[in-house]
Write an enzyme that holds these catalytic residues in place. Structure first.
Site, PDB file in Angstrom:
ATOM      1  N   GLY A  11       0.794  -1.092  -0.170  1.00 37.12           N
ATOM      2  CA  GLY A  11      -0.071  -0.364  -0.168  1.00 37.12           C
ATOM      3  C   GLY A  11       0.674   0.954   0.004  1.00 37.12           C
ATOM      4  N   ARG A  72       0.748  -5.051  -5.609  1.00 37.62           N
ATOM      5  CA  ARG A  72       0.815  -6.049  -4.532  1.00 37.62           C
ATOM      6  C   ARG A  72       0.891  -7.516  -4.982  1.00 37.62           C
ATOM      7  NH1 ARG A  72      -1.119  -4.205   0.746  1.00 37.62           N
ATOM      8  NH2 ARG A  72      -2.404  -2.548   0.517  1.00 37.62           N
ATOM      9  N   ASP A 103       5.470  -5.230   5.729  1.00 40.55           N
ATOM     10  CA  ASP A 103       6.064  -6.758   5.811  1.00 40.55           C
ATOM     11  C   ASP A 103       5.704  -6.922   4.872  1.00 40.55           C
ATOM     12  OD1 ASP A 103       3.229  -6.621   6.507  1.00 40.55           O
ATOM     13  OD2 ASP A 103       3.423  -7.620   8.340  1.00 40.55           O
ATOM     14  N   GLY A 104       4.504  -7.212   3.813  1.00 40.01           N
ATOM     15  CA  GLY A 104       4.674  -8.227   2.973  1.00 40.01           C
ATOM     16  C   GLY A 104       6.236  -7.866   2.066  1.00 40.01           C
ATOM     17  N   THR A 126       4.437   2.272   5.456  1.00 41.36           N
ATOM     18  CA  THR A 126       2.719   2.022   5.170  1.00 41.36           C
ATOM     19  C   THR A 126       2.225   2.617   6.169  1.00 41.36           C
ATOM     20  OG1 THR A 126       1.325   0.145   6.448  1.00 41.36           O
ATOM     21  CG2 THR A 126       3.401  -0.199   7.279  1.00 41.36           C
ATOM     22  N   ILE A 127       0.827   2.620   5.896  1.00 35.88           N
ATOM     23  CA  ILE A 127       0.140   4.095   7.242  1.00 35.88           C
ATOM     24  C   ILE A 127      -0.118   3.214   8.375  1.00 35.88           C
ATOM     25  CG2 ILE A 127      -0.857   5.376   5.576  1.00 35.88           C
ATOM     26  CD1 ILE A 127      -3.371   4.175   5.812  1.00 35.88           C
ATOM     27  N   ASP A 128      -0.233   2.660   8.194  1.00 38.13           N
ATOM     28  CA  ASP A 128      -0.778   1.138   9.077  1.00 38.13           C
ATOM     29  C   ASP A 128      -0.282   1.482  10.894  1.00 38.13           C
ATOM     30  OD1 ASP A 128      -2.298   0.206   7.918  1.00 38.13           O
ATOM     31  OD2 ASP A 128      -1.435  -1.265   7.554  1.00 38.13           O
ATOM     32  N   ASP A 130       1.842  -0.700  11.465  1.00 35.73           N
ATOM     33  CA  ASP A 130       2.762  -2.214  12.493  1.00 35.73           C
ATOM     34  C   ASP A 130       4.175  -2.909  11.379  1.00 35.73           C
ATOM     35  OD1 ASP A 130       1.877  -2.281   9.156  1.00 35.73           O
ATOM     36  OD2 ASP A 130       0.450  -4.133   9.611  1.00 35.73           O
ATOM     37  N   ARG A 155     -17.291  15.083  14.549  1.00 41.33           N
ATOM     38  CA  ARG A 155     -17.290  15.625  16.111  1.00 41.33           C
ATOM     39  C   ARG A 155     -18.483  16.880  15.960  1.00 41.33           C
ATOM     40  NH1 ARG A 155     -16.950  13.718  20.828  1.00 41.33           N
ATOM     41  NH2 ARG A 155     -14.604  12.944  20.483  1.00 41.33           N
ATOM     42  N   ARG A 172      -5.833  -2.745   8.760  1.00 39.05           N
ATOM     43  CA  ARG A 172      -6.684  -5.181   8.581  1.00 39.05           C
ATOM     44  C   ARG A 172      -5.798  -4.837  10.254  1.00 39.05           C
ATOM     45  NH1 ARG A 172      -5.413  -5.792   2.901  1.00 39.05           N
ATOM     46  NH2 ARG A 172      -3.510  -5.239   3.464  1.00 39.05           N
TER      47      ARG A 172
HETATM   48  O1  F6P Z   1      -1.409   0.047   3.538  1.00 41.52           O
HETATM   49  C1  F6P Z   1      -2.062  -1.091   4.785  1.00 41.52           C
HETATM   50  C2  F6P Z   1      -3.513  -0.639   4.308  1.00 41.52           C
HETATM   51  O2  F6P Z   1      -3.733   0.699   5.007  1.00 41.52           O
HETATM   52  C3  F6P Z   1      -4.116  -1.552   5.541  1.00 41.52           C
HETATM   53  O3  F6P Z   1      -4.822  -0.767   6.799  1.00 41.52           O
HETATM   54  C4  F6P Z   1      -5.735  -1.525   4.134  1.00 41.52           C
HETATM   55  O4  F6P Z   1      -6.197  -2.559   4.864  1.00 41.52           O
HETATM   56  C5  F6P Z   1      -4.925  -2.397   3.033  1.00 41.52           C
HETATM   57  O5  F6P Z   1      -4.038  -1.131   3.252  1.00 41.52           O
HETATM   58  C6  F6P Z   1      -6.422  -1.570   1.805  1.00 41.52           C
HETATM   59  O6  F6P Z   1      -5.582  -2.108   0.937  1.00 41.52           O
HETATM   60  P1  F6P Z   1      -6.083  -1.641  -0.469  1.00 41.52           P
HETATM   61  O7  F6P Z   1      -5.875  -0.316  -0.783  1.00 41.52           O
HETATM   62  O8  F6P Z   1      -4.777  -2.528  -0.963  1.00 41.52           O
HETATM   63  O9  F6P Z   1      -7.640  -2.262  -0.662  1.00 41.52           O
END
Ligand code: F6P
Length: 332
Positions: A11, A72, A103-104, A126-128, A130, A155, A172
């Protein structure tokens, strides 16, 4: 080392361009030829890339997304796919590789390094947030700013109409975005995959505490074990009679936009360091930032270990949004 390739994978995240720029400009400064591979490992398999110039990466630090493109790539998981990728790197005379991704992408890098003797440095993009071995990943801060901007707006309606809002954010497998944005936006709850969600308890808590609140905001990580924001809202509805419930999914707006100052600096420092480390002979290392120090850990470890959100933030959230005993006493 005469030629270093760079790719972005998985992503996209704001700040990837700043990292590419830093890799390319540092390589040029050190007399190394920078080579950009398009669309991550997919482009590597398909033999798509080009030598990058100073000009190619000038004026990109401010943009979200990635000028190299990302993907991906399932085919890279196969030996056949990786053989094609290796043939391409050999043909182009690539002697070092910087992989920017999650991590992928680190898993892909690690497989590649087992089958080809090429030094690789990973950067956490990654924005996550993680990824093990770094306080923050490239893009996390910008995504948080986007989320809090949206939640601030939600809000307004939540408090004007005394509503309970379930706001779904990305993540996710990880609750970093949910938890940090909940703290920063003043949301009342964060539901994250790392903590078991008890909807009966949540509903009781909302019933008990909502009297003093004008509205309630629950940030839901998309990977929460109780479901997504809409599913959770529907599950709690019967337990919250008389409450006005809504849900909102923020989606991909969280991945885009101009990177924040923090992400630009993080990406630039790590991109620069990646080239220095490759030239110093390091390989298979994932870079990150702890405090203000650049740190490194083996890519294999970054893949194996799990980055966990700070549980103290959950306690903090609870302490700030439970109406305390003294206020209860005053009311009675
Ligand atoms: O980049 C990681 C992520 O933002 C996850 O949090 C999210 O579930 C996923 O990408 C969505 O990916 P895609 O754009 O491939 O649907």
């Amino acid at each position: 080392m005469k030629k270093i390739a760079v790719l972005t994978s998985g992503g996209d995240s704001p700040g990837m361009n700043a990292a590419i720029r830093a890799v390319v400009k540092t390589a040029l400064y050190k007399g190394v030829v920078p080579f950009g591979i398009y669309d991550g490992f997919m482009g590597m398999i398909e033999g798509r890339g080009k030598v990058l110039t100073y000009n190619d990466v000038d004026n990109i630090i401010q943009y979200g997304g990635t000028v190299l493109g990302s993907a991906r790539c399932e085919e890279f998981r196969t030996l056949e796919g990786r053989k094609k990728a290796i043939a391409f790197l050999e043909k182009e005379g690539v002697e070092g590789l910087v992989v920017i991704g999650g991590d992928g992408s680190y898993t892909g890098a690690s497989l590649l390094s087992k089958e080809m003797n090429i030094p690789i440095i990973g950067l956490p993009g990654t924005i996550d947030n993680d990824i093990f071995g770094t306080d923050h990943t490239i893009g996390f801060d910008t995504a948080l700013n986007t989320v809090i901007d949206a939640v601030d707006k939600i809000r307004d309606t939540a408090s004007s109409h005394h509503r309970v809002f379930f706001v779904e954010v990305m993540g996710r497998d990880a609750g970093f975005i949910a938890l940090h944005s909940a703290i920063a936006s003043g949301a009342e709850y964060a539901l994250i995959p790392e903590e078991k969600t008890d909807l009966v308890k949540l509903s009781a808590d909302i019933r008990e505490n909502s009297g003093a609140r004008r509205g309630t905001i629950i940030i839901v990580a998309e990977g929460d074990d109780a479901g997504n924001a809409m599913e959770i809202m529907n599950k709690v509805k019967p337990m919250l009679p008389g409450f006005d419930l809504r849900h909102s999914v923020l989606g991909h707006i969280q991945r885009g936009g101009n990177p924040s100052v923090k992400d630009r600096i993080l990406a630039t420092r790590l991109g620069n360091e990646a080239v220095h480390r490759l030239l110093a002979g390091e390989t298979n290392m994932a870079l990150g930032m702890k405090g203000d120090e650049i740190v490194a850990c083996p890519i294999s470890r970054a893949i194996k270990e799990h980055a966990m959100p700070d549980a103290r933030l959950l306690t903090l959230l609870k302490e700030l949004h439970t109406i305390g005993g003294s206020e209860r006493a005053l009311k009675n």
